[in-house]
Motif scaffolding. Structure first.
Motif, PDB file in Angstrom:
ATOM      1  N   LEU A 121      -3.117  -7.219  38.114  1.00 30.40           N
ATOM      2  CA  LEU A 121      -2.960  -6.420  39.333  1.00 30.40           C
ATOM      3  C   LEU A 121      -1.530  -5.986  39.566  1.00 30.40           C
ATOM      4  CD1 LEU A 121      -5.081  -8.326  42.012  1.00 30.40           C
ATOM      5  CD2 LEU A 121      -5.564  -6.081  41.028  1.00 30.40           C
ATOM      6  N   GLY A 122      -1.397  -4.753  40.035  1.00 29.91           N
ATOM      7  CA  GLY A 122      -0.114  -4.275  40.537  1.00 29.91           C
ATOM      8  C   GLY A 122      -0.227  -4.140  42.040  1.00 29.91           C
ATOM      9  N   GLU A 123      -0.017  -2.929  42.512  1.00 33.83           N
ATOM     10  CA  GLU A 123      -0.095  -2.691  43.952  1.00 33.83           C
ATOM     11  C   GLU A 123      -1.550  -2.702  44.422  1.00 33.83           C
ATOM     12  OE1 GLU A 123       1.467   0.617  47.221  1.00 33.83           O
ATOM     13  OE2 GLU A 123       1.630   1.035  45.083  1.00 33.83           O
ATOM     14  N   VAL A 124      -1.778  -3.344  45.536  1.00 27.96           N
ATOM     15  CA  VAL A 124      -3.107  -3.380  46.151  1.00 27.96           C
ATOM     16  C   VAL A 124      -2.956  -2.908  47.593  1.00 27.96           C
ATOM     17  CG1 VAL A 124      -5.042  -4.857  46.836  1.00 27.96           C
ATOM     18  CG2 VAL A 124      -3.818  -5.310  44.697  1.00 27.96           C
ATOM     19  N   MET A 125      -3.773  -1.941  47.989  1.00 23.66           N
ATOM     20  CA  MET A 125      -3.631  -1.429  49.357  1.00 23.66           C
ATOM     21  C   MET A 125      -4.981  -1.250  50.034  1.00 23.66           C
ATOM     22  SD  MET A 125      -2.716   2.619  49.074  1.00 23.66           S
ATOM     23  CE  MET A 125      -1.234   2.409  48.108  1.00 23.66           C
ATOM     24  N   ASP A 126      -4.922  -1.150  51.342  1.00 23.04           N
ATOM     25  CA  ASP A 126      -6.126  -0.909  52.127  1.00 23.04           C
ATOM     26  C   ASP A 126      -6.645   0.511  51.856  1.00 23.04           C
ATOM     27  OD1 ASP A 126      -7.916  -1.535  54.543  1.00 23.04           O
ATOM     28  OD2 ASP A 126      -6.944   0.338  55.126  1.00 23.04           O
ATOM     29  N   LEU A 127      -7.945   0.629  51.739  1.00 24.22           N
ATOM     30  CA  LEU A 127      -8.547   1.920  51.390  1.00 24.22           C
ATOM     31  C   LEU A 127      -8.259   2.998  52.441  1.00 24.22           C
ATOM     32  CD1 LEU A 127     -10.319   3.691  49.647  1.00 24.22           C
ATOM     33  CD2 LEU A 127     -12.329   2.580  50.616  1.00 24.22           C
ATOM     34  N   ASP A 128      -8.371   2.641  53.702  1.00 24.19           N
ATOM     35  CA  ASP A 128      -8.098   3.628  54.756  1.00 24.19           C
ATOM     36  C   ASP A 128      -6.658   4.126  54.674  1.00 24.19           C
ATOM     37  OD1 ASP A 128     -10.663   3.402  55.726  1.00 24.19           O
ATOM     38  OD2 ASP A 128     -10.150   1.916  57.235  1.00 24.19           O
ATOM     39  N   ARG A 129      -5.740   3.207  54.359  1.00 20.48           N
ATOM     40  CA  ARG A 129      -4.320   3.588  54.254  1.00 20.48           C
ATOM     41  C   ARG A 129      -4.114   4.555  53.082  1.00 20.48           C
ATOM     42  NH1 ARG A 129      -0.299   0.174  51.726  1.00 20.48           N
ATOM     43  NH2 ARG A 129       1.685   1.236  51.880  1.00 20.48           N
ATOM     44  N   ALA A 130      -4.808   4.293  51.989  1.00 13.37           N
ATOM     45  CA  ALA A 130      -4.687   5.179  50.828  1.00 13.37           C
ATOM     46  C   ALA A 130      -5.160   6.591  51.174  1.00 13.37           C
ATOM     47  CB  ALA A 130      -5.499   4.616  49.658  1.00 13.37           C
ATOM     48  N   ILE A 131      -6.272   6.666  51.891  1.00 18.49           N
ATOM     49  CA  ILE A 131      -6.810   7.979  52.298  1.00 18.49           C
ATOM     50  C   ILE A 131      -5.790   8.730  53.156  1.00 18.49           C
ATOM     51  CG2 ILE A 131      -8.597   9.140  53.686  1.00 18.49           C
ATOM     52  CD1 ILE A 131      -9.951   7.990  51.295  1.00 18.49           C
ATOM     53  N   VAL A 132      -5.190   8.021  54.097  1.00 17.45           N
ATOM     54  CA  VAL A 132      -4.208   8.646  54.990  1.00 17.45           C
ATOM     55  C   VAL A 132      -3.010   9.151  54.185  1.00 17.45           C
ATOM     56  CG1 VAL A 132      -2.542   8.214  56.851  1.00 17.45           C
ATOM     57  CG2 VAL A 132      -4.883   7.364  57.053  1.00 17.45           C
ATOM     58  N   MET A 133      -2.490   8.326  53.282  1.00 18.10           N
ATOM     59  CA  MET A 133      -1.290   8.717  52.522  1.00 18.10           C
ATOM     60  C   MET A 133      -1.545   9.940  51.648  1.00 18.10           C
ATOM     61  SD  MET A 133       0.913   5.375  51.540  1.00 18.10           S
ATOM     62  CE  MET A 133      -0.187   4.815  50.302  1.00 18.10           C
ATOM     63  N   ILE A 134      -2.713   9.982  51.020  1.00 20.48           N
ATOM     64  CA  ILE A 134      -3.031  11.129  50.161  1.00 20.48           C
ATOM     65  C   ILE A 134      -3.246  12.380  51.020  1.00 20.48           C
ATOM     66  CG2 ILE A 134      -4.703  12.086  48.523  1.00 20.48           C
ATOM     67  CD1 ILE A 134      -5.137   9.163  47.563  1.00 20.48           C
ATOM     68  N   THR A 135      -3.972  12.216  52.112  1.00 23.98           N
ATOM     69  CA  THR A 135      -4.239  13.354  53.004  1.00 23.98           C
ATOM     70  C   THR A 135      -2.959  13.945  53.549  1.00 23.98           C
ATOM     71  OG1 THR A 135      -6.367  12.405  53.633  1.00 23.98           O
ATOM     72  CG2 THR A 135      -5.458  14.063  55.096  1.00 23.98           C
ATOM     73  N   GLU A 136      -2.008  13.074  53.877  1.00 27.88           N
ATOM     74  CA  GLU A 136      -0.747  13.549  54.469  1.00 27.88           C
ATOM     75  C   GLU A 136       0.301  13.888  53.409  1.00 27.88           C
ATOM     76  OE1 GLU A 136       0.302  10.546  57.348  1.00 27.88           O
ATOM     77  OE2 GLU A 136      -1.279  11.186  58.734  1.00 27.88           O
ATOM     78  N   ASN A 137      -0.149  13.975  52.151  1.00 27.07           N
ATOM     79  CA  ASN A 137       0.722  14.359  51.031  1.00 27.07           C
ATOM     80  C   ASN A 137       1.929  13.444  50.856  1.00 27.07           C
ATOM     81  OD1 ASN A 137      -0.810  16.671  50.260  1.00 27.07           O
ATOM     82  ND2 ASN A 137       0.041  17.757  52.023  1.00 27.07           N
ATOM     83  N   LYS A 138       1.776  12.188  51.250  1.00 28.73           N
ATOM     84  CA  LYS A 138       2.866  11.234  51.074  1.00 28.73           C
ATOM     85  C   LYS A 138       2.780  10.548  49.720  1.00 28.73           C
ATOM     86  CE  LYS A 138       3.424  10.313  55.996  1.00 28.73           C
ATOM     87  NZ  LYS A 138       3.064   9.427  57.105  1.00 28.73           N
ATOM     88  N   ARG A 139       1.621  10.644  49.105  1.00 27.54           N
ATOM     89  CA  ARG A 139       1.422   9.974  47.833  1.00 27.54           C
ATOM     90  C   ARG A 139       0.236  10.605  47.120  1.00 27.54           C
ATOM     91  NH1 ARG A 139       1.661   3.685  46.872  1.00 27.54           N
ATOM     92  NH2 ARG A 139       1.665   3.711  44.599  1.00 27.54           N
ATOM     93  N   ASP A 140       0.279  10.620  45.794  1.00 26.92           N
ATOM     94  CA  ASP A 140      -0.901  11.032  45.030  1.00 26.92           C
ATOM     95  C   ASP A 140      -0.824  10.383  43.651  1.00 26.92           C
ATOM     96  OD1 ASP A 140      -3.341  12.160  44.546  1.00 26.92           O
ATOM     97  OD2 ASP A 140      -2.723  14.212  44.949  1.00 26.92           O
ATOM     98  N   PHE A 141      -1.871  10.566  42.874  1.00 26.36           N
ATOM     99  CA  PHE A 141      -1.994   9.876  41.595  1.00 26.36           C
ATOM    100  C   PHE A 141      -2.434  10.876  40.526  1.00 26.36           C
ATOM    101  CE2 PHE A 141      -2.545   7.005  45.075  1.00 26.36           C
ATOM    102  CZ  PHE A 141      -1.846   5.864  44.705  1.00 26.36           C
ATOM    103  N   ASP A 142      -2.251  10.492  39.266  1.00 26.41           N
ATOM    104  CA  ASP A 142      -2.667  11.371  38.167  1.00 26.41           C
ATOM    105  C   ASP A 142      -4.161  11.220  37.866  1.00 26.41           C
ATOM    106  OD1 ASP A 142       0.008  12.345  37.592  1.00 26.41           O
ATOM    107  OD2 ASP A 142       0.420  10.305  36.911  1.00 26.41           O
ATOM    108  N   ARG A 143      -4.629   9.993  37.970  1.00 19.96           N
ATOM    109  CA  ARG A 143      -6.055   9.719  37.757  1.00 19.96           C
ATOM    110  C   ARG A 143      -6.588   8.946  38.956  1.00 19.96           C
ATOM    111  NH1 ARG A 143      -3.383   9.127  33.025  1.00 19.96           N
ATOM    112  NH2 ARG A 143      -4.293   9.787  31.052  1.00 19.96           N
TER     113      ARG A 143
END
Lengths: 157, 91
Positions: free
Chosen positions: A64-86
């Protein structure tokens, strides 16, 4: 400082579903291992139960590396604060389909849907958004799903 | 969608698929708007298969809420200002 440009490693987000189907935790750890070996940095996003199953199984964080709450991940991606390649979305129920459709819409990542459980064939038919389905009838035994994953080898794509 | 739990909501529909929830809104409510995943309703980002239908009924806002282990619920929340904001977007 050498002045040479630095390249960021590729990244992947694993979106976990409800952990009531046992193969999810096993396949998530397997996928994380394959991604890391390929030089891809994995991040896990799930609800508290799904995340805790992984954290307890890997106390020294060998996988395991980083583990985050699913709702938080949705917010960060939606607000363009974070994204991923896959982005790998684990699906064994309608909620999983909903999360996958969401990720396909909000993220620039290439989306892979990992579909399993008793009703996996019905769920595969609902993949009417851009994604690469990886599917097998797997509930307790992860090997059929591991085989399907190995055939696609998304860590090499 | 962390703050949904703290809202004074009523569950309009449960144990339906997301697509069934969308059809329910379109059939049951004269007023609705289609939005994309991530659109903010109240202070939360709605998720779902696009397009996501948000229903309006007077001062009530009806929207889907999905949890990994519990599926999709349609929630109804009374909020005059939010209903007015969504109506303005709809026009």
């Amino acid at each position: 400082m050498t002045g040479e440009p630095t390249t960021q490693p590729a990244t992947a987000l694993l979106v976990l579903g409800c952990p009531q189907v046992p193969v999810q935790t096993s396949i998530a750890l397997y996928l994380i291992n394959r991604l890391k070996k390929a030089g891809i940095v994995p991040t896990v996003a799930g609800n508290k139960a799904a995340n805790t199953l992984l954290v307890v199984a890997d106390p020294d964080r060998h996988y395991l590396g980083e583990v985050m709450d699913l709702d938080r991940a949705i917010v960060m991606i939606t607000e363009n604060k974070r994204d991923f390649d896959r982005c790998f979305v684990f699906i064994h129920n309608d909620a999983g389909v909903t999360y996958a459709g969401t990720m396909s819409a909000i993220s620039k990542a290439k989306v892979y849907t990992i579909i399993y459980g008793e009703h996996y064939e019905d769920l595969v038919k609902q993949m009417d958004f851009p994604c690469t389905p990886i599917a097998a009838k797997a509930v307790h035994n992860p090997l059929p799903l591991k085989k399907a994953l190995d055939e696609v080898a998304p860590w090499a794509a | 969608m962390g703050c949904v739990e703290s809202m004074d909501y009523e569950i309009v529909l449960r144990d339906a698929t997301f697509k069934e929830s969308r059809e329910f809104i379109k059939k049951q409510f004269k007023e609705y708007l289609d939005v994309q995943p991530g659109f903010k309703v109240f202070d939360t980002h709605v998720i779902g298969l696009p397009p996501i239908a948000i229903g309006l009924d007077g001062d009530f806002v009806i929207f889907p809420f999905t949890k990994p282990c519990h599926g999709t619920f349609l929630l109804r929340v009374e909020d005059k200002e939010e209903a007015a904001r969504l109506r303005a977007i709809k026009k």
